[in-house]
Design an enzyme around this catalytic site. Structure first.
Site, PDB file in Angstrom:
ATOM      1  N   HIS A   1       0.811  -1.209   0.000  1.00  0.00           N
ATOM      2  CA  HIS A   1       0.000   0.000   0.000  1.00  0.00           C
ATOM      3  C   HIS A   1       0.848   1.263   0.000  1.00  0.00           C
ATOM      4  CE1 HIS A   1      -3.132  -2.928   0.782  1.00  0.00           C
ATOM      5  NE2 HIS A   1      -3.885  -2.061   0.141  1.00  0.00           N
TER       6      HIS A   1
ATOM      7  N   ARG B   1     -10.664   3.874  -0.599  1.00  0.00           N
ATOM      8  CA  ARG B   1     -10.063   3.049   0.467  1.00  0.00           C
ATOM      9  C   ARG B   1     -10.203   3.786   1.804  1.00  0.00           C
ATOM     10  NH1 ARG B   1      -5.994   1.915  -3.815  1.00  0.00           N
ATOM     11  NH2 ARG B   1      -5.755  -0.344  -3.989  1.00  0.00           N
TER      12      ARG B   1
ATOM     13  N   ARG C   1     -15.640   1.701  -0.089  1.00  0.00           N
ATOM     14  CA  ARG C   1     -15.326   0.383   0.474  1.00  0.00           C
ATOM     15  C   ARG C   1     -15.215   0.516   1.982  1.00  0.00           C
ATOM     16  NH1 ARG C   1      -9.807  -2.620  -1.083  1.00  0.00           N
ATOM     17  NH2 ARG C   1      -8.894  -1.087   0.321  1.00  0.00           N
TER      18      ARG C   1
ATOM     19  N   GLU D   1     -11.354 -10.909  -4.312  1.00  0.00           N
ATOM     20  CA  GLU D   1      -9.890 -10.851  -4.199  1.00  0.00           C
ATOM     21  C   GLU D   1      -9.299 -12.086  -3.530  1.00  0.00           C
ATOM     22  OE1 GLU D   1      -8.952  -7.073  -2.353  1.00  0.00           O
ATOM     23  OE2 GLU D   1     -10.604  -7.211  -0.973  1.00  0.00           O
TER      24      GLU D   1
ATOM     25  N   ASN E   1      -4.879  -6.914  -6.759  1.00  0.00           N
ATOM     26  CA  ASN E   1      -3.676  -6.839  -5.916  1.00  0.00           C
ATOM     27  C   ASN E   1      -3.649  -8.013  -4.939  1.00  0.00           C
ATOM     28  OD1 ASN E   1      -3.401  -4.412  -7.201  1.00  0.00           O
ATOM     29  ND2 ASN E   1      -4.113  -3.188  -5.488  1.00  0.00           N
ATOM     30  N   ASP E   2      -4.791  -8.250  -4.317  1.00  0.00           N
ATOM     31  CA  ASP E   2      -4.867  -9.381  -3.394  1.00  0.00           C
ATOM     32  C   ASP E   2      -5.118 -10.691  -4.129  1.00  0.00           C
ATOM     33  OD1 ASP E   2      -4.349  -8.586  -0.714  1.00  0.00           O
ATOM     34  OD2 ASP E   2      -6.143  -7.342  -0.820  1.00  0.00           O
TER      35      ASP E   2
ATOM     36  N   ARG F   1       2.511  -9.673  -1.595  1.00  0.00           N
ATOM     37  CA  ARG F   1       2.557  -8.501  -2.480  1.00  0.00           C
ATOM     38  C   ARG F   1       3.535  -7.430  -2.000  1.00  0.00           C
ATOM     39  NH1 ARG F   1      -3.518  -5.956  -1.538  1.00  0.00           N
ATOM     40  NH2 ARG F   1      -2.589  -3.987  -2.099  1.00  0.00           N
TER      41      ARG F   1
ATOM     42  N   CYS G   1     -10.495  -3.102  -9.851  1.00  0.00           N
ATOM     43  CA  CYS G   1      -9.907  -1.923  -9.191  1.00  0.00           C
ATOM     44  C   CYS G   1      -8.492  -2.168  -8.667  1.00  0.00           C
ATOM     45  CB  CYS G   1     -10.817  -1.425  -8.086  1.00  0.00           C
ATOM     46  SG  CYS G   1     -11.016  -2.606  -6.752  1.00  0.00           S
TER      47      CYS G   1
HETATM   48  C1  PEP Z   1      -6.883  -5.140  -4.394  1.00  0.00           C
HETATM   49  O1  PEP Z   1      -6.579  -6.001  -3.568  1.00  0.00           O
HETATM   50  O2  PEP Z   1      -6.725  -5.274  -5.623  1.00  0.00           O
HETATM   51  C2  PEP Z   1      -7.459  -3.860  -3.949  1.00  0.00           C
HETATM   52  C3  PEP Z   1      -7.883  -2.975  -4.814  1.00  0.00           C
HETATM   53  O3  PEP Z   1      -7.471  -3.620  -2.608  1.00  0.00           O
HETATM   54  P1  PEP Z   1      -6.185  -3.160  -1.783  1.00  0.00           P
HETATM   55  O4  PEP Z   1      -5.091  -2.868  -2.761  1.00  0.00           O
HETATM   56  O5  PEP Z   1      -6.571  -1.962  -0.995  1.00  0.00           O
HETATM   57  O6  PEP Z   1      -5.909  -4.351  -0.934  1.00  0.00           O
HETATM   58 MG    MG Z   2      -7.318  -5.829  -1.544  1.00  0.00          MG
END
Ligand code: PEP
Ligand code: MG
Length: 591
Positions: A202, A309, A345, A444, A467-468, A478, A515
């Site tokens: 993040h 977020r 979210r 995710e 991302n997750d 990650r 996203c």
């Molecule tokens: C993701 O996991 O792709 C996502 C958008 O959420 P975050 O990056 O905040 O975990």
């Molecule tokens: Mg996520």
């Protein structure tokens, strides 16, 4: 140790890290200490030299006294073997070579004692680290420890916080938490580099939100720079150049100019829709972490906010934000976005997003532990506070609620039950809100995809969080630089899960958007359109480039690209095929 710090001319050095936020930044470094303070490059007036030398002597004496006290106490309690560690520290402090180096820097070069200490200790630590033995690495750690003690003493209450900058700088740090990155002064910080960190962290996402070039995961290098040194951050290629020569600086200035020209050209698309060459409308939404980013969404021509977020409301706060703090933030976002959709979210804390309260649990596997919706369901009063504020704000615009990291149907149902309870409460008290607020979930976790046909029966929309999804599908952290090569959006397993989700949403005729960071990565735009995706949500700065691609391609071509890509069996081939296709169709975007 004598003589180790004699070298003063620095040779250009290139470090390879992970590119997480594009662009080029050239400027003076600020080295951020692990305790969050910085050592500025300062000089002292000629007539102040004697006083400054005295200040240094006093600091050395005070630190030596302190270390001797510790040595005696530790020897008494644990034995002489342990006390000897501090004896080594004392020897370093008394080392005549070190002392004369420091004196020379202050007397001849007029460095401030703080700057001289930081420079001298950096040099010494560097020498020991290069020797690559365990004993020498320990000695380097001893040096860092003493340096900190001396700096603490010298700076005293004058410690300069990174948040109080007055000139443009590039921040170099061992690590930055997402909230530290978020708190960097946007007026002065032009880029940052961290020794650790991974592509999906993040902290990386915040760098994109700040729209500053950033590189993470370079490995150790902080002993090789001092505050004030010239540094280049190449956020497109993940390069950091220390002490660049003139030719390199000129080349990067030229590159930065070219990037500015391209950005200005793309910006002319702002008020045009993202419609493909064969007339299919694509929605491009912005991802935001802070309310002020809505302005950036509008500047870049976003069709709405696809991911807010909200956990960032908690991250920098000393106490849990109350309902009003939530409401103020959401109303700013909704009123600015007008009729455009805004997906809020619910908080997604845990893993690398740890608030200051309640004290973080020491979790062994934070990514698999009590994070996100699981944390919300364990802290129902906190969850309810947020949901009340979101619902109250729903009268101000076009709002949708989204739950993060749903992995089972029971979890989704529980979250919806808490929401239903809050709705009932608001109704009872006659509080106004929109009764038709759509409720969706993030996809995710692979289990959510496996059960996707059941999930689509119970939600109004889906949002794919790649991302997750990548992290949990490929079992790759990650945020860990050491496994960056395995963290691939283009892995066929990940692509299959994305395709399954899009198809399930289509069958049920509910909206689906993506996203994760993949959404703003031009390599994947054609593929995702070809897979049937019509809504993308990304960091606002990526919108113009993605819009350019949407307007340059036809859906049928994207479909054939997707068909071909999905037949390939590994991430590397898929990625290079997609890059080639993009280059053929929108050559001006590939550098
Ligand atoms: C993701 O996991 O792709 C996502 C958008 O959420 P975050 O990056 O905040 O975990
Ligand atoms: Mg996520």
């Amino acid at each position: 140790m004598t003589g180790a710090g004699a070298k003063t001319d620095c040779l250009m050095e290139k470090l390879q890290g992970i590119a997480v936020s594009p662009g080029v930044a050239i400027g003076e470094a600020v080295v951020m200490d692990s305790e969050g303070f910085r050592i500025p490059r300062r000089f002292v007036a000629r007539d102040a030299v004697e006083d400054e030398l005295e200040r240094l002597q006093k600091a050395i004496a005070a630190v030596s006294k302190d270390v001797a006290r510790k040595r005696d106490a530790v020897s008494k309690e644990l034995g002489g073997k342990y006390g000897a560690i501090f004896e080594t520290h004392l020897q370093i402090l008394q080392d005549s070579g070190l002392r004369s180096d420091l004196e020379e820097m202050i007397r001849q070069r007029h460095y401030s004692p703080e700057y001289a200490v930081s420079r001298a200790f950096n040099r010494y630590a560097q020498v020991f680290q290069r020797l690559r033995s365990r004993t020498h690495a320990e000695r380097a750690n001893d040096l860092v420890d003493i340096e900190k003690r001396l700096l603490r003493n010298l700076l005293g209450r004058r410690r300069e916080e990174i948040s109080h900058l007055t000139l443009p700088v590039l921040v170099l740090a061992h690590n930055l938490t997402p909230s530290e990155a978020a708190n960097l002064d946007r007026n002065y910080v032009r880029g940052f580099v961290t020794e650790v960190g991974g592509p999906g962290s993040h902290t990386a996402i915040v760098a994109e939100a700040l729209a500053i070039p950033a590189v993470v995961g370079t490995g150790p290098f902080l002993t090789e720079v001092s505050g004030g040194d010239l540094v280049i951050i190449d956020g497109d290629n993940g390069l950091v150049i220390l002490h660049p020569d003139e030719e390199t600086v000129a080349r990067y200035h030229h590159e930065a100019d070219q990037l500015r020209t391209l950005a200005a050209r793309l910006q002319t698309l702002r008020d045009l829709p993202a419609v493909t060459a064969d007339g299919v409308r694509i929605d491009l939404f912005g991802n935001i972490e802070f309310p002020y980013e809505v302005d950036r969404c509008l500047e870049r021509g976003a069709d709405g906010v696809g991911l807010y977020r909200t956990e960032f409301l908690y991250l920098g706060a000393e106490i849990e934000p109350d309902e009003d703090v939530h409401y103020q933030a959401y109303s700013r976002v909704l009123t600015t976005m007008g009729k455009r959709p805004v997906t809020i979210r619910t908080f997604d804390m845990g893993a690398d997003k740890v608030p200051l309260f309640p004290p973080p649990e020491d979790e062994r596997n934070p990514c698999l532990g009590l994070r996100s919706i699981r944390l919300a369901l364990r802290n129902v009063p906190m969850f309810r506070t947020q949901l009340r504020a979101i619902l109250r704000a729903s009268t101000l615009g076009n709002l949708q609620i989204m739950f993060p990291l749903i992995s089972t149907l029971l979890e989704l149902r529980q979250a919806k039950m808490v929401l239903a309870d809050v709705i009932e409460d608001l109704e009872e008290h006659g509080v106004e809100f929109d009764r038709n607020v759509p409720v969706g979930m993030m996809v995710e976790v692979p289990s959510a995809v496996i059960m996707i046909d059941q999930f689509v029966e119970e939600v109004d929309f889906l949002s794919i969080g790649t991302n997750d999804l990548i992290q949990y599908t490929l079992a790759v952290d990650r945020s860990n630089k050491d496994v960056v090569g395995l963290y691939n959006s283009s892995d066929p397993a990940v692509l299959k899960l994305i395709a399954m989700t899009i198809q399930a949403a289509k069958r049920k005729k509910i909206p689906v958007h993506l996203c994760g960071q993949m959404s703003g990565n031009s390599t994947y735009t054609m593929l995702l359109i070809g897979m049937g995706l019509r809504q993308f949500s990304m960091t606002p700065s990526a919108i113009p480039e993605i819009k350019k691609i949407c307007r340059s391609v036809a859906v049928k071509d994207c479909e054939s690209v997707a068909r071909r890509a999905l037949c390939l069996d590994n991430a590397r081939d898929i990625k290079s095929y997609l890059r080639d296709e993009l280059k053929k169709r929108v050559p001006e975007l590939i550098q």
